[in-house]
Structure formats: structure tokens, C-alpha cells
Design a protein around this motif. Structure first.
Motif, PDB file in Angstrom:
ATOM      1  N   ALA A 407      67.106 -99.481  17.402  1.00 55.34           N
ATOM      2  CA  ALA A 407      66.431-100.766  17.591  1.00 55.34           C
ATOM      3  C   ALA A 407      66.259-101.513  16.273  1.00 55.34           C
ATOM      4  O   ALA A 407      66.405-102.739  16.211  1.00 55.34           O
ATOM      5  N   LEU A 408      65.963-100.790  15.208  1.00 58.14           N
ATOM      6  CA  LEU A 408      65.802-101.438  13.905  1.00 58.14           C
ATOM      7  C   LEU A 408      67.134-101.929  13.355  1.00 58.14           C
ATOM      8  O   LEU A 408      67.208-102.985  12.731  1.00 58.14           O
ATOM      9  N   ARG A 409      68.204-101.171  13.578  1.00 61.00           N
ATOM     10  CA  ARG A 409      69.521-101.601  13.091  1.00 61.00           C
ATOM     11  C   ARG A 409      69.980-102.895  13.744  1.00 61.00           C
ATOM     12  O   ARG A 409      70.683-103.700  13.135  1.00 61.00           O
ATOM     13  N   THR A 410      69.597-103.099  14.992  1.00 62.56           N
ATOM     14  CA  THR A 410      70.082-104.250  15.756  1.00 62.56           C
ATOM     15  C   THR A 410      69.049-105.358  15.857  1.00 62.56           C
ATOM     16  O   THR A 410      69.231-106.296  16.632  1.00 62.56           O
ATOM     17  N   GLY A 411      67.979-105.278  15.082  1.00 60.80           N
ATOM     18  CA  GLY A 411      66.929-106.279  15.139  1.00 60.80           C
ATOM     19  C   GLY A 411      67.275-107.542  14.374  1.00 60.80           C
ATOM     20  O   GLY A 411      68.312-107.648  13.724  1.00 60.80           O
TER      21      GLY A 411
END
Length: 449
Positions: A407-411
Motif C-alpha cells: 500500500a505504501l509503495r503504490t500510494g
């Protein structure tokens, strides 16, 4: 008088009429492009990018995914963040020089220098005399000042190119003597022996994987020897029953010694005692040192060649030098790296573990108050970028549930951490303190999605 009622609408035709009404209400492209937000975006991104976003928004309205009056808003949301496909990320991996993330981040001074050099510059012009001047003269002077043991310096576009130029200019049709223990693979499947042989040089391998002596080199040196090459095996270590002669021993054999130190360390570093540096190798007798600029030096991608004036002169005048030369943006960034304030790489390497722990605890407390499963943990970071294998740096991290990693990588603001023992760790060693608020906001945004 008989009253007649209007016929019931045809169930099959009514949706088509409703759809037709929706399509008629979709605003024209030129009308949407007059939206102030899209006018500003066109100046930043170009008209083509903005029109593409408008057309996609109109298509969504035709498909019923968004109402016609939301086309402009949808187009704004579909705009790319920049004209480049590269996206800035927060490096919370705990690897200071992460190759997949572009290795060394440039300092603020280097970024400013790049902006100033983006327009016309005096890169090959002497403004006082009005005649052509040597390209990169000021950055080469800065490089020699940083490494006084080097009589001359030259720049190419990366570390591998530095070795290619040296091999091509000095050893075509001749032999390069190298230890078998230094025939390394430098990443992404590129192998050093293949690189050297491709230049037309021949390799004369000596010694064994774990032990090579000065006598091994001496026995191999002959009329066909162009130089002895010593390569720092920067991305692995061999321990135990090992031996490798120093540069001083090899320099005494009477042929030039070329040393590829790899990581770009110009002088000894107290935290990296096993990492070779340019100053020490040249002082010990190396005729030529090659290195990368985007590793421990903390600058842009480039290849450094430092050493004897006659050898550097031969390299710089070789026809291949033109094909491998660096552009003005690299020249500007490298000079600012050499003469400006401490780089982000230097700051990350020298970060105080106690300070990192304090930052992690403060961030964890803030995020816990928002109901997030997070805790501050002690951890270890690494140098990366093919430098200082086996060296660990005490660090601190935020520990989050594993699902946060993707989720953090694609935020909106991509954050790249690492997975360890079923948790997502956000290591602060390579995260500048001013980015703590952005990091916290990125973590909070995961819960809102």
C-alpha cells in the motif's frame, strides 16, 4: 368523448434515449480545456498530456462511470504528476545507496546547480576571451583539489565506462593481468571479464579465487602486458584462507597498476575501514584509479578516472572518450557535490543511532494516536550500491503490519520499505528528518484507502 393516454415508453428504447441525453450533456473538449486548473496544467505538462486526460474523462462519462458535470474534475484527477515517468519515492529500505532507487540522492546544492545549468551555459566557452574552452574545466579542478594525489582527472558517464575507456586506450591487442578472485559480476548480469574482453584486450588470469600473491603477478608480466588491474570485489566478501597483495607491492613490478575502487570513496572513511579510497590507492602507487560518482561520493551517475597525467591525457584524447563524455547537467551536479555542503549520502552514513531511535519513537507515538498498529524498533541498515559488503549501521525503524508494504509503495507519495519477520519496516537511516511528516502522512493515507 374517448380519452386517449400516451403510450407507455418502449422499455428497450428508453435507456438508449437516456444514454443519448447523457452524451449530449458531456462538455466539449475545448470547453473543458478552459478550466483554470487544466490551463495551468497545460503550461506544466504540455497540451497533449492534458487533452489525453480530458478525452479519457469524457469516455468515462459516456460509459456512465462519472456524471457529465464531473468531466473536468475527473480530467484533473487523471493528469500525470509530471512529464516524466519517474516518480520520487521515500527510501525507507535501510539501504543507503539503493541501486533500484537511483543510488545517491543529490544534495540541495547539486539540484540547484542542475537547474542553473539546464539553460545555455559556458560549458565550452571562456567568457573572458570569447574562445572555446576545455569542457568541464571547473569540475575537473574541483576533483583534483579533492584528491591531491591525482595529477590529472577525467570523467565519463559511469564506472563501467571508465574501465572500458582505460582498457580500450591502453590495452587493445595486449594483456591485462588480473587475479581470478577479482573477475567479478557487477550487477544485472554484467561480468567484468566480458566487459574487458569486448574492448579487444586479452585477460591474463593469475592466482586462485581465494589467494593471489605478488609472485603470481610477476610471473605473468611480460612484453604484452598493458597494465595490472586490481578490482575491489565490492558486493561480496571472501573470508578465511585468503591473500591479495597491496597496490604498493604491485606498483613495484614495473608496469602501470589500474585500481577499480568501485564505490567512489575519495578519502578514508572512519565508518568504512575496509573500503578502498582513491587517495590511499594513488599514494600507494596506483597509476590510475577508476570509480563511480553516484555511490559513496554522493553525486550523479558518472565514472571517475584519476591518476598519472600521461595516462589521463591518452584516455581523454582517445576517440571513445567523446562517446562516453558526460553532459553539462552531470558536470554541474558533480562540482556542487565536490565543493558544496555535506551530501545526503554522507548525512545518512553519519546519522546518530540515538537520534534515529528518537525520531522513530516520536513518529510511532503520533501514528499510534491515530489507531495505527505501529511500534519503533531497533534495526540494522546497510551501505548498498555495491559498497562496504558486510558493514552494518545501527538504525531504527517503524514496524507496521505486512499489508502496509504494498500500500505504501503504490500510494500518492510512494514509500519503499522492507519486509522482515512478517512486518513492514520503514528504516529511517536514509530518510532525511524533514521527510518525517511526509512519511507519517503516507502511513495515515493507507487507512483512508
Amino acid at each position: 368523448m374517448e380519452q386517449r393516454t400516451a403510450p407507455e415508453p418502449d422499455d428497450e428504447k428508453a435507456p438508449r434515449r437516456a444514454g443519448a441525453d447523457v452524451r449530449r450533456r458531456i462538455p466539449r473538449t475545448d470547453a473543458v480545456l478552459r478550466d483554470p486548473r487544466l490551463l495551468r496544467a497545460a503550461r506544466r505538462l504540455g497540451t497533449g498530456q492534458v487533452k489525453s486526460a480530458v478525452h479519457r474523462a469524457q469516455q468515462r462519462a459516456r460509459e456512465g462511470a462519472v456524471p457529465p458535470d464531473a468531466v473536468a474534475d475527473t480530467a484533473v484527477a487523471l493528469l500525470p504528476r509530471s512529464v516524466s515517468g519517474l516518480r520520487p519515492v521515500i527510501n525507507a529500505t535501510g539501504v543507503v545507496l539503493h541501486t533500484n532507487l537511483g543510488r545517491a540522492p543529490l544534495s540541495a546544492a547539486a539540484r540547484q546547480a542542475v537547474r542553473e545549468a539546464a539553460g545555455p551555459t559556458d560549458v565550452e566557452l571562456d567568457l573572458d576571451s570569447g574562445v572555446r574552452a576545455r569542457r568541464g574545466r571547473t569540475v575537473l579542478a574541483a576533483l583534483r583539489a579533492a584528491v591531491p594525489a591525482a595529477a590529472a582527472a577525467h570523467l565519463v558517464n559511469n564506472g563501467a565506462a571508465a574501465l572500458v575507456l582505460a582498457s580500450t586506450a591502453l590495452a587493445v591487442g595486449r594483456e591485462i593481468v588480473i587475479s581470478r578472485g577479482e573477475l567479478v559480476e557487477i550487477g544485472d548480469g554484467f561480468r567484468l571479464p566480458d566487459l574487458l574482453v569486448s574492448t579487444g584486450a586479452r585477460l591474463r588470469e593469475v592466482g586462485t579465487t581465494n589467494r593471489t600473491t605478488a609472485a603470481d603477478y610477476a610471473e605473468a608480466i611480460g612484453p604484452e602486458t598493458a597494465f595490472v588491474l586490481k578490482v575491489h570485489p565490492s558486493n561480496f566478501r571472501i573470508t578465511g584462507f585468503t591473500h591479495a597483495p597491496g597496490v604498493g607491492e604491485l606498483a613495484a613490478l614495473g608496469v602501470p597498476v589500474v585500481v577499480d575502487i568501485g564505490s567512489g570513496l575519495l578519502a578514508p572513511h572512519p565508518l568504512l575501514p575496509g573500503e578502498p579510497d582513491a587517495r590511499t590507492q594513488l599514494t600507494a602507487g596506483a597509476a590510475l584509479v577508476t570509480a563511480s560518482g553516484d555511490k559513496l561520493l554522493g553525486g550523479p551517475q558518472c565514472g571517475l578516472l584519476l591518476g598519472r597525467e600521461d595516462l589521463i591525457g591518452a584516455l581523454s584524447r582517445h576517440p571513445l572518450a567523446r562517446a562516453l563524455r558526460v553532459d553539462k547537467l552531470t558536470l554541474a551536479a558533480l562540482e556542487a557535490t565536490l565543493t558544496g555542503p555535506a551530501t545526503p549520502t554522507a548525512e545518512a552514513l553519519g546519522a546518530d543511532p540515538a537520534r534515529l531511535r528518537h525520531r522513530a519513537e516520536r513518529l510511532a507515538a503520533r501514528l499510534k494516536a491515530d489507531g495505527i498498529d505501529v511500534r519503533a524498533v531497533a534495526t540494522s541498515a546497510t551501505v548498498g550500491g555495491g559498497g562496504a559488503p558486510g558493514v552494518t549501521l545501527a538504525s531504527a525503524a517503524l514496524s507496521l503490519p505486512e499489508r502496509y508494504a504494498a500500500a505504501l509503495r503504490t500510494g500518492p507519495v510512494p514509500v519503499v520499505g522492507r519486509l522482515e519477520a512478517g512486518r513492514c519496516l520503514l528504516d529511517l537511516r536514509a530518510v532525511p528528518a524533514p521527510d518525517d511528516d511526509r512519511l507519517a502522512e503516507a502511513v495515515r493515507s493507507v487507512e483512508g484507502r
